[in-house]
Design an enzyme around this catalytic site. Structure first.
Site, PDB file in Angstrom:
ATOM      1  N   ASN A  70       1.975  -5.245  -2.938  1.00 37.64           N
ATOM      2  CA  ASN A  70       0.616  -5.577  -2.703  1.00 37.64           C
ATOM      3  C   ASN A  70      -0.181  -4.258  -2.372  1.00 37.64           C
ATOM      4  O   ASN A  70       0.288  -3.193  -1.573  1.00 37.64           O
ATOM      5  CB  ASN A  70       0.634  -6.455  -1.574  1.00 37.64           C
ATOM      6  CG  ASN A  70      -0.587  -6.931  -1.288  1.00 37.64           C
ATOM      7  OD1 ASN A  70      -1.307  -7.857  -1.938  1.00 37.64           O
ATOM      8  ND2 ASN A  70      -1.179  -6.993   0.044  1.00 37.64           N
ATOM      9  N   ASP A  95     -12.161 -10.499   0.115  1.00 39.24           N
ATOM     10  CA  ASP A  95     -13.527 -10.969   0.695  1.00 39.24           C
ATOM     11  C   ASP A  95     -14.725  -9.921   0.219  1.00 39.24           C
ATOM     12  O   ASP A  95     -14.217  -8.881  -0.630  1.00 39.24           O
ATOM     13  CB  ASP A  95     -13.397 -10.696   2.206  1.00 39.24           C
ATOM     14  CG  ASP A  95     -12.352  -9.310   2.653  1.00 39.24           C
ATOM     15  OD1 ASP A  95     -12.359  -8.320   1.599  1.00 39.24           O
ATOM     16  OD2 ASP A  95     -11.788  -9.187   3.751  1.00 39.24           O
ATOM     17  N   GLU A 131       0.717  -1.065   0.036  1.00 38.82           N
ATOM     18  CA  GLU A 131      -0.033   0.082  -0.059  1.00 38.82           C
ATOM     19  C   GLU A 131       0.891   1.236  -0.106  1.00 38.82           C
ATOM     20  O   GLU A 131       0.647   2.358   0.781  1.00 38.82           O
ATOM     21  CB  GLU A 131      -0.919  -0.008   1.298  1.00 38.82           C
ATOM     22  CG  GLU A 131      -1.829  -1.072   1.244  1.00 38.82           C
ATOM     23  CD  GLU A 131      -2.776  -1.435   2.477  1.00 38.82           C
ATOM     24  OE1 GLU A 131      -2.783  -0.440   3.233  1.00 38.82           O
ATOM     25  OE2 GLU A 131      -3.473  -2.553   2.594  1.00 38.82           O
ATOM     26  N   HIS A 135     -10.348  -6.349  -1.462  1.00 37.83           N
ATOM     27  CA  HIS A 135     -11.382  -6.325  -0.536  1.00 37.83           C
ATOM     28  C   HIS A 135     -12.672  -5.586  -0.981  1.00 37.83           C
ATOM     29  O   HIS A 135     -12.649  -4.231  -1.241  1.00 37.83           O
ATOM     30  CB  HIS A 135     -10.877  -5.233   0.794  1.00 37.83           C
ATOM     31  CG  HIS A 135      -9.757  -5.973   1.425  1.00 37.83           C
ATOM     32  ND1 HIS A 135      -9.996  -7.135   2.516  1.00 37.83           N
ATOM     33  CD2 HIS A 135      -8.466  -5.712   1.544  1.00 37.83           C
ATOM     34  CE1 HIS A 135      -8.806  -7.735   2.607  1.00 37.83           C
ATOM     35  NE2 HIS A 135      -7.773  -6.674   2.227  1.00 37.83           N
ATOM     36  N   GLU A 175      -6.107 -10.655  -1.136  1.00 42.32           N
ATOM     37  CA  GLU A 175      -6.932 -10.742   0.169  1.00 42.32           C
ATOM     38  C   GLU A 175      -8.382 -10.688  -0.087  1.00 42.32           C
ATOM     39  O   GLU A 175      -9.082  -9.697   0.502  1.00 42.32           O
ATOM     40  CB  GLU A 175      -6.399  -9.165   0.861  1.00 42.32           C
ATOM     41  CG  GLU A 175      -4.858  -9.313   0.970  1.00 42.32           C
ATOM     42  CD  GLU A 175      -4.678  -8.018   1.900  1.00 42.32           C
ATOM     43  OE1 GLU A 175      -5.490  -7.361   2.496  1.00 42.32           O
ATOM     44  OE2 GLU A 175      -3.350  -7.721   2.057  1.00 42.32           O
TER      45      GLU A 175
HETATM   46  O1  G3I Z   1      -4.520  -9.437  18.908  1.00 45.67           O
HETATM   47  C1  G3I Z   1      -5.041  -8.321  19.567  1.00 45.67           C
HETATM   48  C2  G3I Z   1      -5.678  -8.319  20.921  1.00 45.67           C
HETATM   49  O2  G3I Z   1      -4.795  -8.959  21.863  1.00 45.67           O
HETATM   50  C3  G3I Z   1      -6.433  -7.050  21.335  1.00 45.67           C
HETATM   51  O3  G3I Z   1      -7.196  -7.364  22.485  1.00 45.67           O
HETATM   52  C4  G3I Z   1      -7.383  -6.342  20.340  1.00 45.67           C
HETATM   53  C5  G3I Z   1      -7.869  -5.105  20.723  1.00 45.67           C
HETATM   54  O4  G3I Z   1      -7.828  -4.264  19.651  1.00 45.67           O
HETATM   55  O5  G3I Z   1      -6.442  -6.372  19.031  1.00 45.67           O
HETATM   56  C6  G3I Z   1      -5.885  -7.527  18.420  1.00 45.67           C
HETATM   57  O6  G3I Z   1      -5.170  -7.212  17.454  1.00 45.67           O
HETATM   58  C7  G3I Z   1      -5.982  -6.730  16.273  1.00 45.67           C
HETATM   59  C8  G3I Z   1      -5.718  -7.822  15.246  1.00 45.67           C
HETATM   60  O7  G3I Z   1      -6.195  -7.141  14.045  1.00 45.67           O
HETATM   61  C9  G3I Z   1      -6.073  -9.208  15.411  1.00 45.67           C
HETATM   62  O8  G3I Z   1      -7.576  -9.027  15.492  1.00 45.67           O
HETATM   63  C10 G3I Z   1      -5.446  -5.274  16.015  1.00 45.67           C
HETATM   64  O9  G3I Z   1      -5.891  -4.280  16.990  1.00 45.67           O
HETATM   65  C11 G3I Z   1      -5.906  -4.902  14.735  1.00 45.67           C
HETATM   66  O10 G3I Z   1      -5.363  -3.634  14.511  1.00 45.67           O
HETATM   67  C12 G3I Z   1      -5.660  -6.009  13.656  1.00 45.67           C
HETATM   68  O11 G3I Z   1      -6.243  -5.689  12.275  1.00 45.67           O
HETATM   69  C13 G3I Z   1      -5.772  -6.036  11.394  1.00 45.67           C
HETATM   70  C14 G3I Z   1      -5.147  -4.910  10.266  1.00 45.67           C
HETATM   71  O12 G3I Z   1      -4.872  -5.373   9.027  1.00 45.67           O
HETATM   72  C15 G3I Z   1      -4.116  -4.053  10.842  1.00 45.67           C
HETATM   73  O13 G3I Z   1      -2.973  -4.493  10.937  1.00 45.67           O
HETATM   74  C16 G3I Z   1      -6.639  -6.963  10.861  1.00 45.67           C
HETATM   75  O14 G3I Z   1      -6.705  -8.056  11.450  1.00 45.67           O
HETATM   76  C17 G3I Z   1      -5.904  -7.525   9.449  1.00 45.67           C
HETATM   77  O15 G3I Z   1      -7.094  -8.296   8.667  1.00 45.67           O
HETATM   78  C18 G3I Z   1      -5.733  -6.357   8.296  1.00 45.67           C
HETATM   79  O16 G3I Z   1      -5.321  -6.814   7.258  1.00 45.67           O
HETATM   80  C19 G3I Z   1      -4.929  -5.630   6.226  1.00 45.67           C
HETATM   81  C20 G3I Z   1      -3.657  -6.112   5.537  1.00 45.67           C
HETATM   82  O17 G3I Z   1      -2.496  -6.350   6.313  1.00 45.67           O
HETATM   83  C21 G3I Z   1      -3.378  -5.029   4.222  1.00 45.67           C
HETATM   84  N1  G3I Z   1      -4.597  -4.960   3.615  1.00 45.67           N
HETATM   85  C22 G3I Z   1      -5.687  -4.584   4.134  1.00 45.67           C
HETATM   86  C23 G3I Z   1      -6.059  -5.505   5.267  1.00 45.67           C
HETATM   87  C24 G3I Z   1      -7.288  -4.961   5.885  1.00 45.67           C
HETATM   88  O18 G3I Z   1      -7.250  -3.951   6.724  1.00 45.67           O
END
Ligand code: G3I
Length: 350
Positions: free
Chosen positions: A200, A268, A159, A236, A266
């Site tokens: 990506n 969905d 990105e 997405h 990715e």
């Molecule tokens: O694991 C912690 C947990 O311990 C905590 O209690 C909770 C409270 O917020 O957060 C948890 O972590 C979260 C994690 O997802 C797992 O659920 C993070 O806050 C959250 O920021 C994270 O979001 C991820 C996001 O990227 C940011 O990194 C999403 O799962 C993930 O699907 C998303 O993926 C991105 C790709 O990397 C890049 N392209 C877009 C895509 C969607 O945004």
């Protein structure tokens, strides 16, 4: 003699039962996306997230049954894997890589350079250009070397382009300058010369200012001899999006002509904010999945089709939009959705 005949009949009967059981078990074990994908030399996959990976046995067994590639969803992002200057946290990615090897699943690394999930020890300090270059190089090479020969492909830069087509003003761009992109690919290649390296992004799937800018950047990287193998298109998307599949096909084709692979990384398909009944929503969703698989199968260099999660239960979408949603191939309790069926049928009939 009578006794002997009876035994023979019993034996034949037993053999019949055993072969019927064998047939049933075999038939079911063959019913999976990966079995069909492998016949066509295609990678079909999902992202893999730590919480269900560690806690939900069924999650792991569905992944190993259905998919032959996984992308590590969060656990190789900078802040997760390298939370402090001197600390790397490889525990979860190590387990995922081990699981991949045990189950003959290829692993994609995600992601080495991104504007999100950067740890405080980087964002809270004013590093000089040379210092930040050395931090980034060491980060990339430590992570890539650890999984050399085990992670077959990396989303090296994620990105980096804004929707208007300009390079995103992130910390890497602001301090190192636009060359951070080229450097990241070269450093990753030095660390594992056999790994496939990808750019990506999202929003670049059709022909628009973002994909035009991506195309220009890729052309420049190729012309400069930068080791890059392809572009990941995140997809997405939603049932409300009017997809122009011909345009997506043409977009893929121009990248393929540069010698780059085009992969769906990715995918969905959101169903929220639609007046349709759930049944109709899921039918519309299945059409999107089917059409995008078709684009990939027909493209010159697309052999990877990855959804961003396995089951609706763990999708990132509600956390992001604030609304419940059902964007994936499996229901909360791992029932196959119409989207699964269309993918299955397409792979079978292609
Ligand atoms: O694991 C912690 C947990 O311990 C905590 O209690 C909770 C409270 O917020 O957060 C948890 O972590 C979260 C994690 O997802 C797992 O659920 C993070 O806050 C959250 O920021 C994270 O979001 C991820 C996001 O990227 C940011 O990194 C999403 O799962 C993930 O699907 C998303 O993926 C991105 C790709 O990397 C890049 N392209 C877009 C895509 C969607 O945004």
């Amino acid at each position: 003699m009578k006794f002997k005949n009876k035994s023979i009949i019993k034996l034949v009967f037993l053999l019949l039962i055993i072969s019927m059981l064998y047939f049933i078990v075999n038939k079911n074990s063959n019913k999976s996306l990966r079995v069909l994908a492998e016949k066509q030399d295609i990678l079909i996959g999902t992202s893999i997230a730590s919480l269900p990976f560690l806690k939900d046995k069924e999650y792991r067994s569905v992944i190993s049954r259905e998919f032959n590639v996984v992308t590590i969803e969060n656990d190789l992002k900078f802040a997760r894997v390298h939370p402090q200057k001197e600390t790397y946290n490889f525990l979860i990615p190590d387990l995922m890589v081990e699981y991949g090897i045990e189950n003959n699943i290829s692993i994609r690394g995600h992601t080495l350079v991104w504007h999100n999930q950067i740890p405080d020890w980087i964002t809270q300090v004013q590093y000089s250009k040379d210092e930040l270059k050395s931090i980034l190089k060491s980060h990339i090479q430590t992570v890539v070397k650890r999984y050399k020969g085990k992670i077959y492909a990396w989303d090296v830069v994620n990105e980096a382009i804004d929707n208007d087509g300009n390079l995103r003003r992130n910390i890497w761009m602001n301090v190192i300058g636009p060359e951070y992109i080229e450097l990241a690919f070269r450093w990753a290649h030095e660390a594992d010369p056999n790994a496939q390296l990808y750019y990506n992004d999202y929003g670049n799937e059709s022909i628009n200012s973002k994909s035009d800018a991506t195309y220009k950047l890729m052309k420049k990287l190729k012309a400069n001899g930068v080791p890059i193998d392809g572009v990941g298109f995140q997809f997405h998307t939603s049932i409300n999006t009017k997809h122009n599949y011909t345009e997506i096909k043409n977009n893929f084709s121009r990248f393929n002509k540069l010698g780059l692979k085009t992969e769906i990384t990715e995918l969905d398909v959101k169903v929220q904010n639609s007046p349709l009944s759930m049944e109709r929503k899921l039918e519309e969703q299945a059409k999107v999945y089917s059409n995008l698989l078709e684009v990939c199968l027909k493209a010159e260099k697309c052999n990877t089709f990855i959804t961003w999660g396995v089951t609706d239960k763990y999708t990132w979408i509600p956390m992001y939009t604030g609304n419940e949603d059902y964007p994936l191939l499996f229901t909360d309790d791992y029932k196959k959705k119409p989207s699964y069926d269309v993918i299955y049928n397409k792979l079978q009939n292609d």
